[in-house]
Design a protein around this motif. Structure first.
Motif, short mmCIF file in Angstrom:
data_model
loop_
_atom_site.label_atom_id
_atom_site.label_comp_id
_atom_site.label_asym_id
_atom_site.label_seq_id
_atom_site.Cartn_x
_atom_site.Cartn_y
_atom_site.Cartn_z
N GLU A 80 55.72 52.40 0.45
CA GLU A 80 56.16 51.01 0.42
C GLU A 80 55.32 50.13 1.34
N ASN A 81 54.87 50.69 2.47
CA ASN A 81 54.11 49.93 3.44
C ASN A 81 52.91 50.75 3.90
N PRO A 82 51.72 50.49 3.36
CA PRO A 82 50.53 51.29 3.70
C PRO A 82 50.15 51.23 5.18
N LEU A 83 50.61 50.18 5.89
CA LEU A 83 50.32 50.05 7.31
C LEU A 83 51.52 50.41 8.17
N ALA A 84 52.42 51.22 7.63
CA ALA A 84 53.65 51.55 8.34
C ALA A 84 53.41 52.38 9.59
N ASP A 85 52.49 53.33 9.52
CA ASP A 85 52.25 54.22 10.64
C ASP A 85 50.84 54.78 10.55
N PRO A 86 50.30 55.32 11.65
CA PRO A 86 48.92 55.83 11.65
C PRO A 86 48.67 56.94 10.63
N LEU A 87 49.64 57.83 10.42
CA LEU A 87 49.45 58.93 9.50
C LEU A 87 49.30 58.43 8.06
N THR A 88 50.09 57.43 7.71
CA THR A 88 49.99 56.85 6.36
C THR A 88 48.61 56.24 6.15
N VAL A 89 48.10 55.49 7.14
CA VAL A 89 46.78 54.88 7.03
C VAL A 89 45.70 55.94 6.94
#
Length: 280
Positions: free
Chosen positions: A41-50
């Motif tokens: 839902e949010n690609p910038l949600a957390d470092p691991l997602t990025v």
């Protein structure tokens, strides 16, 4: 090597299309493996997602492109000094890229992000800059030059193929109008990258300018291709956004000003010569 050295517009387009398909497949595989740790839902949600959701597929794609460049013997030509000297007016492209970067840095709501997230986002930007510039300003430009194309067509086709890479956003459900606007903007941005590469003399500077553009845009707006809850100062962002129209205008003007040609006698790098008569 023999096939790719005889560069044509359709071979360059074929390579860009194959790169895009490979990138999409890598994203699909990575999402299937690491889907549980990626915030869709949010690609910038957390470092691991990025790192995993955004940077990893781009990084792997860039690695494959680099292996391709090495396999056809183009590393020296792609990463070495440009065979044609840039004109003084081309420095305008570098300035026009740097100004909105500074504006977005000033506009960013830094308190909304952790240091780790900022660093990982900057790394993601470096991956994007390296991969997309290697694909279009590196491989495509070099291939078209091997095919004997004049620099005007090299500018137009490399920028057009760069823009077409972003038309794939339509497959993600993005509105057709938004996709069309993105394609037009990225054509202008691609032209700025071509001019920056020419005037600085090396691909690496275009890579770094590109690498600074994407992450500062994401952090300033709080999202990717959209404004999020963590977006920064709207006034500065609006001013920075105006440069998108300037890029398109400069790109159209550049089409009439770029008239050089690189003569490559064979697949082995030779010192290039400029044609005596301007040619498209």
């Amino acid at each position: 090597m023999h096939f790719w050295n005889k560069g044509t517009w359709w071979k360059a387009l074929l390579l860009v299309a194959v790169y895009w398909v490979v990138y999409q497949l890598l994203g699909f595989v990575i999402n299937a493996i690491f889907g549980g740790v990626i915030n869709k839902e949010n690609p910038l949600a957390d470092p691991l997602t990025v790192l995993v959701g955004l940077a990893l597929p781009v990084l792997l794609s860039g690695g494959l492109l680099f292996l391709f460049v090495r396999s056809v013997g183009w590393a020296g030509e792609v990463f070495g000094r440009q065979p044609l000297q840039g004109r003084a007016w081309m420095w305008l492209a570098v300035v026009l890229i740097l100004v909105p970067i500074v504006l977005r840095l000033m506009a960013t709501n830094w308190s909304a992000y952790s240091v780790t997230l900022v660093l990982v986002t900057l790394f993601f930007g470096l991956c994007v800059g390296f991969t997309e510039e290697l694909a279009t300003r590196g491989i495509v430009v070099n291939m078209l030059r091997h095919g004997g194309y004049g620099e005007c067509l090299v500018l137009v086709l490399s920028s057009l193929y760069f823009a077409l890479l972003h038309s794939g956003n339509a497959l993600t459900g993005q509105a057709p109008l938004v996709v069309a606007i993105t394609v037009v903007y990225t054509f202008g941005f691609g032209a700025m990258m071509y001019l920056s590469m020419r005037v600085t003399g090396r691909l690496v500077w275009a890579i770094l300018l590109h690498a600074a553009t994407d992450p500062t845009t994401f952090l300033a707006t709080g999202g990717i291709d959209a404004h999020g809850d963590t977006s920064g100062a709207e006034g500065l962002l609006s001013i920075a956004g105006l440069f998108n129209f300037v890029y398109i205008l400069i790109a159209l003007v550049a089409i009439f000003l770029v008239r050089d040609r690189v003569n490559r006698i064979s697949s082995t790098y030779r010192e290039p010569a400029i044609a005596s008569e301007p040619t498209n």
